[in-house]
Design a protein around this motif. Structure first.
Motif, short mmCIF file in Angstrom:
data_model
loop_
_atom_site.label_atom_id
_atom_site.label_comp_id
_atom_site.label_asym_id
_atom_site.label_seq_id
_atom_site.Cartn_x
_atom_site.Cartn_y
_atom_site.Cartn_z
N LYS A 70 0.86 -1.19 0.00
CA LYS A 70 0.00 0.00 0.00
C LYS A 70 0.89 1.24 0.00
CE LYS A 70 -3.52 0.22 2.72
NZ LYS A 70 -4.35 0.21 3.97
N GLN A 71 0.53 2.23 -0.80
CA GLN A 71 1.29 3.47 -0.85
C GLN A 71 0.55 4.57 -0.10
OE1 GLN A 71 1.88 3.40 -5.37
NE2 GLN A 71 3.88 4.14 -4.69
N HIS A 72 1.32 5.44 0.55
CA HIS A 72 0.81 6.65 1.21
C HIS A 72 -0.32 6.33 2.19
CE1 HIS A 72 2.19 8.43 -2.87
NE2 HIS A 72 3.22 8.28 -2.04
N ASP A 73 -0.06 5.37 3.05
CA ASP A 73 -1.06 4.97 4.05
C ASP A 73 -1.15 6.01 5.16
OD1 ASP A 73 -2.60 2.31 5.14
OD2 ASP A 73 -1.73 3.49 6.77
N ILE A 82 2.58 7.18 5.90
CA ILE A 82 3.64 6.19 5.76
C ILE A 82 3.78 5.91 4.27
CG2 ILE A 82 4.32 3.80 6.15
CD1 ILE A 82 4.65 5.46 8.61
N ASP A 83 5.00 6.00 3.75
CA ASP A 83 5.21 5.88 2.30
C ASP A 83 4.74 4.53 1.76
OD1 ASP A 83 6.28 8.44 2.15
OD2 ASP A 83 8.34 7.72 2.50
N LEU A 84 5.24 3.44 2.34
CA LEU A 84 4.90 2.10 1.86
C LEU A 84 4.54 1.21 3.05
CD1 LEU A 84 7.89 1.62 -0.63
CD2 LEU A 84 5.57 2.32 -1.21
N ALA A 92 6.43 -1.53 7.50
CA ALA A 92 6.26 -0.23 6.86
C ALA A 92 7.62 0.30 6.43
CB ALA A 92 5.59 0.76 7.81
N ILE A 93 7.63 1.12 5.39
CA ILE A 93 8.88 1.66 4.86
C ILE A 93 8.74 3.15 4.62
CG2 ILE A 93 10.55 1.57 2.98
CD1 ILE A 93 9.59 -1.33 2.45
N GLU A 94 9.67 3.92 5.15
CA GLU A 94 9.75 5.35 4.88
C GLU A 94 10.92 5.59 3.95
OE1 GLU A 94 8.16 8.71 6.72
OE2 GLU A 94 7.01 7.26 5.55
N CYS A 95 10.67 6.29 2.85
CA CYS A 95 11.71 6.63 1.89
C CYS A 95 12.14 8.07 2.20
CB CYS A 95 11.19 6.50 0.47
SG CYS A 95 10.52 4.85 0.11
N ASP A 96 13.25 8.20 2.90
CA ASP A 96 13.66 9.50 3.44
C ASP A 96 14.67 10.18 2.53
OD1 ASP A 96 12.07 8.94 5.64
OD2 ASP A 96 13.72 8.03 6.75
N LEU A 128 10.92 0.58 8.60
CA LEU A 128 12.26 0.71 8.06
C LEU A 128 12.42 2.11 7.45
CD1 LEU A 128 12.82 -2.62 6.08
CD2 LEU A 128 13.59 -2.07 8.40
N HIS A 129 13.55 2.75 7.74
CA HIS A 129 13.87 4.03 7.12
C HIS A 129 14.95 3.78 6.07
CE1 HIS A 129 11.65 6.76 9.81
NE2 HIS A 129 11.91 5.86 10.75
N ILE A 130 14.66 4.12 4.83
CA ILE A 130 15.64 3.99 3.75
C ILE A 130 15.94 5.38 3.22
CG2 ILE A 130 16.15 3.02 1.48
CD1 ILE A 130 14.25 0.73 2.14
N TRP A 131 17.18 5.83 3.36
CA TRP A 131 17.58 7.15 2.90
C TRP A 131 17.93 7.11 1.41
CZ3 TRP A 131 17.08 11.44 5.83
CH2 TRP A 131 16.83 11.25 7.19
N ASP A 132 17.70 8.23 0.74
CA ASP A 132 17.92 8.26 -0.70
C ASP A 132 19.37 7.94 -1.07
OD1 ASP A 132 18.87 10.63 0.35
OD2 ASP A 132 17.81 11.94 -1.06
#
Length: 238
Positions: A70-73, A82-84, A92-96, A128-132
């Motif tokens: 799910k996107q943009h929950d 929440i991004d994903l 959940a995954i945040e694309c930071d 999870l936080h994933i930085w660009d």
């Protein structure tokens, strides 16, 4: 991003700025190299706060393994996005983005990311936080972490592995290629070997933050694309 550095690189201090020149438009600008930041010409590669390219790429990567995402929950954190989100895995995954998630440009306070993580944990959801810059510079390591989280890694059982101490040189090579933070200065290095190949490592350093303890865990990771079942407990027991 195609840029040329004009000053000699002397370190990665947070406030150290270097002069760059864009190879595409020839505009000069300043940027830092902190934490693997890749300098970008904002004329040719402007920041877009409404569309995250890494979010799209991570979404497509997960979908390629038939994972429902799910996107943009906005239901998990009572309206905060929440991004994903993968409901089946409580993941959940945040694309930071370094720029838009900073305290200055993004207006985020220093506890913003920790707060989101803790609020998700209260709902039994791992965030999870994933930085660009991690996705750009350490793509294979990030993908390996994601594959482990979604259960798509190759599995090895710790009971089939031998526990041994690892040399400093072998530890450095393994961490550089398999851990998101790279090498460390650990004095204790415990590894799991499967068919004489190092597949998991756990390192320790003298306790830096709480002197009540003798050692603290510095690094723990598996070989890319591999999930060692029971590996952590076996190395801790050792």
């Amino acid at each position: 991003f195609p840029v040329t550095i004009y000053e000699e690189y002397v370190g990665s201090e947070y406030n150290k700025l270097y002069k760059f020149k864009c190879c595409k438009c020839q505009i000069e600008f300043e940027d830092n190299l902190y934490s693997g930041n890749i300098p970008r010409c904002l004329t040719c590669y402007p920041h877009n706060r409404f569309k995250s390219s890494i979010e799209i790429e991570i979404f497509d990567f997960l979908k390629s393994y038939n994972i429902e995402v799910k996107q943009h929950d906005r239901t998990i954190l009572d309206g905060d996005e929440i991004d994903l989100y993968i409901p089946s895995l409580n993941l959940a995954i945040e694309c930071d983005g370094v720029y838009w998630h900073s305290e200055i440009a993004g207006g985020k306070n220093k506890k913003y990311h920790l707060s989101k993580t803790e609020r998700c944990l209260q709902k039994n959801i791992q965030l999870l936080h994933i930085w660009d810059w991690e996705w750009r510079c350490k793509n294979q390591i990030v993908k390996s972490i994601l594959l482990s989280k979604i259960g798509k890694s190759d599995r090895i059982y710790a009971r089939k592995c031998d526990v041994r101490l690892v040399s400093d040189s072998d530890k450095s090579v393994f961490l550089t290629h398999n851990h998101i933070q790279g090498d460390d200065t650990s004095s204790i290095r415990v590894g799991l070997f499967y068919n004489d190949r190092l597949v998991s490592i756990m390192t320790f350093v003298k306790s830096r933050y709480d002197k009540k303890y003798q050692y603290e865990l510095s690094r723990f990771c598996n070989l890319l694309g591999v999930n060692v079942i029971g590996g952590a407990s076996k190395m801790f027991k050792y």
